[in-house]
Scaffold this motif. Structure first.
Motif, PDB file in Angstrom:
ATOM      1  N   LYS A 123     -53.316  -6.470 -19.687  1.00 59.25           N
ATOM      2  CA  LYS A 123     -54.477  -7.378 -19.592  1.00 59.25           C
ATOM      3  C   LYS A 123     -55.638  -6.857 -20.424  1.00 59.25           C
ATOM      4  N   GLU A 124     -55.855  -5.567 -20.360  1.00 61.90           N
ATOM      5  CA  GLU A 124     -56.945  -4.975 -21.128  1.00 61.90           C
ATOM      6  C   GLU A 124     -56.736  -5.210 -22.623  1.00 61.90           C
ATOM      7  N   ILE A 174     -57.347  -8.857 -23.509  1.00 56.31           N
ATOM      8  CA  ILE A 174     -58.786  -9.122 -23.566  1.00 56.31           C
ATOM      9  C   ILE A 174     -59.354  -8.659 -24.908  1.00 56.31           C
ATOM     10  N   MET A 185     -68.078 -14.385 -22.845  1.00 56.26           N
ATOM     11  CA  MET A 185     -67.061 -13.743 -22.000  1.00 56.26           C
ATOM     12  C   MET A 185     -66.101 -14.792 -21.427  1.00 56.26           C
ATOM     13  N   ALA A 192     -62.019 -14.643 -21.775  1.00 58.64           N
ATOM     14  CA  ALA A 192     -61.116 -14.720 -20.620  1.00 58.64           C
ATOM     15  C   ALA A 192     -60.094 -15.839 -20.810  1.00 58.64           C
ATOM     16  N   GLN A 241     -61.711 -15.994 -15.241  1.00 60.06           N
ATOM     17  CA  GLN A 241     -63.008 -15.582 -15.768  1.00 60.06           C
ATOM     18  C   GLN A 241     -63.574 -14.373 -15.030  1.00 60.06           C
ATOM     19  N   ILE A 258     -62.135 -10.657 -16.065  1.00 59.69           N
ATOM     20  CA  ILE A 258     -62.610  -9.936 -17.249  1.00 59.69           C
ATOM     21  C   ILE A 258     -63.673  -8.904 -16.874  1.00 59.69           C
ATOM     22  N   TYR A 259     -64.469  -9.228 -15.837  1.00 59.75           N
ATOM     23  CA  TYR A 259     -65.546  -8.322 -15.421  1.00 59.75           C
ATOM     24  C   TYR A 259     -65.036  -7.115 -14.641  1.00 59.75           C
ATOM     25  N   TYR A 313     -62.551  -5.427 -15.835  1.00 60.97           N
ATOM     26  CA  TYR A 313     -62.218  -4.549 -16.954  1.00 60.97           C
ATOM     27  C   TYR A 313     -63.443  -4.144 -17.770  1.00 60.97           C
ATOM     28  N   LEU A 368     -67.435  -4.515 -23.574  1.00 63.00           N
ATOM     29  CA  LEU A 368     -66.175  -4.984 -24.153  1.00 63.00           C
ATOM     30  C   LEU A 368     -66.160  -4.747 -25.661  1.00 63.00           C
TER      31      LEU A 368
END
Length: 191
Positions: free
Chosen positions: A8-9, A12, A30, A34, A41, A44-45, A47, A54
């Motif tokens: 996932k990271e 992103i 952002m 996502a 959504q 994402i926060y 990570y 980011l």
């Protein structure tokens, strides 16, 4: 709490790079990152707390990839001219196959998103390159020219060469041009 997924990271970060290439760094939201990464959504926060976090993390990650792609450990086992040719090949290959990442890093470098720690990571790469060329000067293999001039010859030449090679579809012809290009650069800086 569930551990963070490396997949996932990376999705992103890749989504960020794609959006920057489409809209530019200032156009990044952002929520769009996502959506492009195909995550919720709010996820994402988990990570990355902010857009700046980011951007910095993605920049640092790709700077490390670029550095290790260009300056490989095998260079230490080679003669100086072999290592110089390999360094040139590595650099050209990186330029050729990482255009989106390069565009992203250039936009970051021209922005206010990076702090001094992010910028210092770039100086480590330049320190390694400078040390490499200084070794060539010290061993009397290279002309005693200012190192920024020597780096400029190779970097500028490589960037322009990649632009030209992107129009050549014959791999053998492109390989020969690369070999000749290295020889021309080598002749320009060697003693």
């Amino acid at each position: 709490m569930k551990p963070k997924s490396k997949d996932k990271e990376e999705r992103i970060k890749q989504a960020l790079i794609d959006i920057v290439n489409e809209k530019g760094l200032s156009g990044v939201k952002m929520s769009e990152v996502a959506k492009k990464a195909e995550i919720a959504q709010g996820t994402i926060y988990i990570y990355f707390k902010t857009k700046t976090t980011l951007i910095k993390a993605t920049y640092m990650s790709h700077k490390k990839i670029a550095n290790s792609s260009i300056i490989s450990n095998e260079l230490e086992e080679m003669t100086f001219d072999e290592a110089l040719q390999k360094l040139g090949e590595n650099y050209c290959n990186y330029l050729l196959f990482n255009k989106k990442e390069l565009n992203f890093m250039q936009q970051c470098a021209d922005s206010d998103f990076l702090d001094s720690a992010s910028i210092e990571s770039s100086t480590e790469f330049m320190d390694n390159i400078t040390t490499f060329f200084q070794k060539g000067i010290d061993t009397k293999l290279l002309k005693d020219n200012p190192i920024p001039l020597i780096i400029g010859i190779f970097v500028g030449f490589s960037k322009e060469l990649i632009q030209i090679l992107s129009y050549i579809v014959d791999d053998e012809k492109a390989r020969k041009i690369l070999e000749n290009a290295f020889e021309m650069c080598w002749n320009a800086v060697r003693r």
